[in-house]
Motif scaffolding. Sequence first.
Motif, PDB file in Angstrom:
ATOM      1  N   VAL A 170      40.527  37.704  32.304  1.00  0.00           N
ATOM      2  CA  VAL A 170      39.114  37.525  32.618  1.00  0.00           C
ATOM      3  C   VAL A 170      38.579  38.879  33.084  1.00  0.00           C
ATOM      4  CG1 VAL A 170      37.456  36.332  34.088  1.00  0.00           C
ATOM      5  CG2 VAL A 170      39.473  35.116  33.244  1.00  0.00           C
TER       6      VAL A 170
ATOM      7  N   ALA B 158      38.195  40.526  36.946  1.00  0.00           N
ATOM      8  CA  ALA B 158      38.773  39.617  37.943  1.00  0.00           C
ATOM      9  C   ALA B 158      39.373  40.387  39.110  1.00  0.00           C
ATOM     10  CB  ALA B 158      39.835  38.734  37.303  1.00  0.00           C
TER      11      ALA B 158
ATOM     12  N   VAL C  72      43.056  31.217  37.860  1.00  0.00           N
ATOM     13  CA  VAL C  72      41.990  32.217  37.832  1.00  0.00           C
ATOM     14  C   VAL C  72      40.669  31.463  37.773  1.00  0.00           C
ATOM     15  CG1 VAL C  72      42.200  32.436  35.321  1.00  0.00           C
ATOM     16  CG2 VAL C  72      41.040  34.220  36.624  1.00  0.00           C
TER      17      VAL C  72
ATOM     18  N   TRP D 202      36.101  31.625  38.020  1.00  0.00           N
ATOM     19  CA  TRP D 202      34.879  32.419  37.878  1.00  0.00           C
ATOM     20  C   TRP D 202      33.687  31.477  37.830  1.00  0.00           C
ATOM     21  CZ3 TRP D 202      38.445  31.597  34.035  1.00  0.00           C
ATOM     22  CH2 TRP D 202      38.009  30.966  32.866  1.00  0.00           C
TER      23      TRP D 202
ATOM     24  N   ASP E 108      30.429  30.536  35.595  1.00  0.00           N
ATOM     25  CA  ASP E 108      29.933  30.749  34.243  1.00  0.00           C
ATOM     26  C   ASP E 108      28.453  31.115  34.270  1.00  0.00           C
ATOM     27  OD1 ASP E 108      28.507  28.380  34.586  1.00  0.00           O
ATOM     28  OD2 ASP E 108      29.791  27.188  33.297  1.00  0.00           O
TER      29      ASP E 108
ATOM     30  N   VAL F 288      36.072  32.715  44.971  1.00  0.00           N
ATOM     31  CA  VAL F 288      34.999  32.825  43.971  1.00  0.00           C
ATOM     32  C   VAL F 288      33.655  32.459  44.585  1.00  0.00           C
ATOM     33  CG1 VAL F 288      34.097  31.841  41.827  1.00  0.00           C
ATOM     34  CG2 VAL F 288      36.511  32.444  41.992  1.00  0.00           C
TER      35      VAL F 288
ATOM     36  N   ARG G 257      32.468  36.497  42.219  1.00  0.00           N
ATOM     37  CA  ARG G 257      33.147  37.240  41.160  1.00  0.00           C
ATOM     38  C   ARG G 257      34.402  36.490  40.707  1.00  0.00           C
ATOM     39  NH1 ARG G 257      33.918  43.457  42.678  1.00  0.00           N
ATOM     40  NH2 ARG G 257      34.957  43.291  40.652  1.00  0.00           N
ATOM     41  N   PRO G 258      34.904  36.801  39.514  1.00  0.00           N
ATOM     42  CA  PRO G 258      36.164  36.187  39.089  1.00  0.00           C
ATOM     43  C   PRO G 258      37.309  36.602  40.004  1.00  0.00           C
ATOM     44  CG  PRO G 258      35.026  37.208  37.241  1.00  0.00           C
ATOM     45  CD  PRO G 258      34.324  37.666  38.474  1.00  0.00           C
TER      46      PRO G 258
END
Length: 974
Positions: free
Chosen positions: A246, A249, A422, A424, A426, A485, A490-491
Motif C-alpha cells: 500500500v 504505508a 494493513v 487505510w 479509501d 489509521v 494515513r495507511p
Amino acid sequence: MRLEINGVPTEVDPAPGQVLRTLLREQGRMDVKRGCDAGDCGACSVLLDGRPVHSCIIPAQRLDGASVTTAAGLAPEGELHPVQQALADGFGFQCGYCTPGMSVTASTLCEHDLDDLDRKLKGNLCRCTGYRPIREAIRSTLTSASTSGCGPTNAGAPRPAPPASGADRTDSAASTTPIAAGSDRSADEVTGAGARGAAEVGAGAGGAAPAGLSPSTSHGVGTSARPEAATRIVQGLEPFAFDEPVPGALFLRVLGSPHPHARILSIDTSDALAIEGVVDVLTHEHAPATRFSTARHEHRTDDPDDTRVLDDTVRFVGQRVAAVVAETVAAAEAALRAIRVEYEVLPSVLDPEAARAPGAPLLHPLRTPDDRVAEAGRNVVAALHDGHGDAAAALAASHATVSGTWRTSRVTHAQLETHGSVGWLDEAGRLVIRSSTQVPFLTRDELCHVFGLERENVRVTANRIGGGFGGKQEIFTEDLVTLAVLRTGRPVAYEFSRTEQFQRASVRHPMRISVELGADAQGRLTAMRVDLLSDTGAYGNHAIGVMFHSLAESTTIYRVPAKRLDAEAVYTNNVPSGAFRGYGLGQVILGVESAMDLLAERLGIDPFELRRINMVREGDPLHPDADKYEEDLVWGSYGLDQCLDLAESALRRGNGVEAPSGWAVGEGMAASMIATMAPRGHIARTSVSLRPDGRLLLRVGTAEFGNGTSTVLRQIAATDLLAAPERIELWSADTDAVEHDTGAFASAGITVAGKALHAACLSLAERMRTIAAGLAGADAASARLTADGVLVGERVVGFAEIVAAAPPEQLDDAGLTADGSELGDIRSLAFNVHAVRVAVDPETGTVRVLQSIQSADAGFLMNPAQVRGQVEGGTAQGIGSALYEEVLIDDGGRVQNPVFRTYRVPQSADVPDTEVYFAETDDSVGPFGAKSMSESPYNPVAPAIGNAIARALGARPYHQPFTRERVWRVAQSR
C-alpha cells in the motif's frame, strides 16, 4: 551496487544493515516470503550464485555482482521448473506460504540427494502438509527420465508481474486425478499417488458420485481437482496479506511489557515523538475504553469482555504497552527504545492451581458474569460441574478401576505467515483493513463495536492466508492498525515478527486432566469421572468455548451409565491461550484415551476391542448429560466401527520398518469423535451469478488458508452447473464483495460455506431451466443443463438469452443470480482412529515412530487428495505436540524459546509417511454426503503415541510432549 535478479541487471542501494530478503521485496520480488528473519524456516529461500540460502540472514551490501534467483525465476517465462510442476500436480502444498522457498531448495537437488533428502530439506519448514507430498514430488522429479541435470531449468529468466488478486483474478483450468466411488482403497490409491502396503485393507471414497456426474471426466466433486492457484503458489506469485504494498504505508511497532503483572503509572513519549520520521505514539490514553475479546465467534457474547486495545494494566510479559507509527522501521524501533514507562509491579501468578486458590493475585477483579467472567474473585473465567448418575458410587462398585492425571503444554500455531494487517482510508473515507484473518466479517463487526463505527463504513478483506489452525480466529493486529489509521489518517501496516508471534499471539490451552474409569469384568464402562483445569493465560479469549468443547465429544464417544465432569478455566499471568486445531478435544482425549489403555491392560482386553465394546453407536443419545450445548447434534452417518477395523488391520499387517537394535517397541491406538461444525450456529450466505457470456461468479465469504475450501467451492459449482473450470470465478473473504460468513474455523469450509453454495447453485440451475423452458415454450422438467446453455427439446437456449430474459428481481450487476445460505443449526459427527508402532531408546529417551496409521470417517470425499492432505497435516501437528513442541515459560513469565531455533517445529525427518484410510459413509447433513476433516485428525495422535510408549517401556508418560528427557525419566523409573 549492481546485482542480477532473475536474470535482470538491477541497480540497488542497500540501507545499512539491510538483508537480502527485504531488499528483494523492495524490488517487487514478493515471492520471497517472511517467515522468521532468523534463518530457521526457509520461507525466504533464494538461489545466490546458484546456491540455496536463507535471504533473511544474507547482508545485502555484500552482494555486488551477485546473481539471485527467486522462486518466480526458476524457469523461463510462462513455465515451471520440473519440481514446481510436481509440487503443483502432486498437492505438495496447502496454504502455500512455504512453497516458493521449498521449491527453490528442491530445484538444486540431484538424484544422488534422495538418500539424504530429509537432511537436505531440514532448512525448509512446512506446517501444513506433513511433508509426504513434498517428498514425493521431489522424488518423482529427480527420478523422472525427462529431468536432466540438477538445478534451475533457466535460473535468472525474467518472470511476469504477479496477477491481480481477489475479484480481478481470472481462473485457469485445473488438472484432476479421478477416483472410483465406493471402492475399497487406501488413501494412496484414492489420490492416485500409488499403493503402499496392502491396499486391499484400505477404504473407499465414502459415497457415490452425484447422479449425472462422471468423476473420470469432470472437475467436479469426487475428483482430486488441482487447486486453481497451484501454479501461482509454487512460483510465489499468489498474494498473501503483505504481498500487495500500500503506497505510503506507515510502519507500526509495539513496545511490550517486561513484567507479568503491572500497573502503568506514566508513559513519557516526548523523546520518541522527537525522532525524525515518527508520526505518532499510541498509549492507553488514546485507546477506546470499550472492552472486548480478541476471540471471534458468530455471537460476540460467547467470549469474555476483558481486553482493551491498550490497557493501563498489563497482565503478561510482552503485552502491548505502546505503539509507534513511523515512516520507517528504523525510526519506529528507535522510538520504542526512547519511550519511558513507569510501572507499579503487581503480584503475579503463573500456576493455574495457585491462581484459583484463596489469596491469589486477581487479574480481572472488576469483571462480572455480565462480562462473561464466572468468578473474577477466584480468577475463574468459566466452570462446568455436570454429569448423570452417581459416578462415585458406580466407581466404588466397579470390577476394575483406573485413574491418572495427564498434563499438556503450550503449543504455538507456528504458521509461517505471522499475524498482520494493513489499513487505510479509501476515497470515500471508509476504513479498509486487509488482514491475515480467518474471520473477516467477525473482525469487521468487532472493530465497529470497539471504535463506534458503522458497518457500511468498514471493509475487511483477506488474501490467501499463510496458515491458520485457529490462531487467526483472533484480533491481534487489526485493532491497533484501526486506531493508528483513524488517528493519523494515513495507511498503516503492522506485521508480527516471529518473536512477537511466540510472545503475543495465543497458544494451545495447557491443561491438567484427571480421569477415573470403572468397568465390569467384561470391559463395559460403568463410570467416568473427569476433572479438568485449563490455563487460559492473562485473557479469556476462547476460554469458555475451549473448556466446554474439550469435555464434549471426548467423553460422549463412549457409552457410560454414570459420569461426572468438573472443569474450570483460570486466568494466569501467562501468554494468553486461544483457538487451536481440535479446540480443546485433543487435551482431554489424551486423558480419556490413555485411561482406556490403562483399563485395557488391567482387564487383559485388546485396546481396539475395548473401544468396540464401549463405543457410542448410531442411534444412541448424543447429549446424555442434558447439556444444551449438544442438542443440535444428529446422526448424519456413522463410521467409527469401520475406522477401528481399518486402523487395526493396518497395524497388524505392519509395514516392515524395523526398530534399531536394543530399542523397545510398542503399539498404541486412540479414537476420537468430533462434531462437523461449531455449535450455536455457524452462518454462510452465498450467491452464484450467471453472466451473459456463460461465466459463473461465486460469492462466498469464507477464507482460504490451506484448507482447500476455494478448490472445493469451484468443484461444487462445476458439479451443480456442469461448468468447466475456466468458466468459474470466485470472490471470497471480502466484506464488501460477498455476504456474511461466520468464518473459516471449526472445519466449516465445506459443511457450512460449501453447503450454502450448493444450495445457491441448485437454485440457479432451476432458474436457468425455468427461463429456458419458457423461451422454448416447454415444460421446465424437460430442460437440461449443458456446457453451452440449457437444452430444451432440440433447442439449446444460450446463456446470453437466458440472462436477457430473466425477471428483474433475479438480476444483479453480475447477471442472473441465486442465493443460498446455511445456518449451521444441525451438526453431524465425524470419527478418527490413530494407531502407531514406536521404538523407544531407553538410554536416551528418543522415540521414533515406525508406523503411523490414521483411519478417518470423512463421508463423501469432495476432493480426495485434499482430504488426505488434511489428515496428514493434522497428524504431523499431532506428532509435533506429542514429541517435540512446547512453549517454555520461565519463573518470571517470559517465553524462553521465542524462535524456531529453540522451538521444535517438526522437520521432514521428524514426520513419517502416515497410512490414511477412509471409512465408506454418506452423511445426510453435509453437502453431497461430505463431512469436515480439517480439525479432527490432530486429536487422537498424541494419546496413541503415549499409549505406544507405555507399552514399549512398561511405564507410562503423563506429561505431553513426551520429550526425550521425560521419556528417559520414565524409562529410568521402571
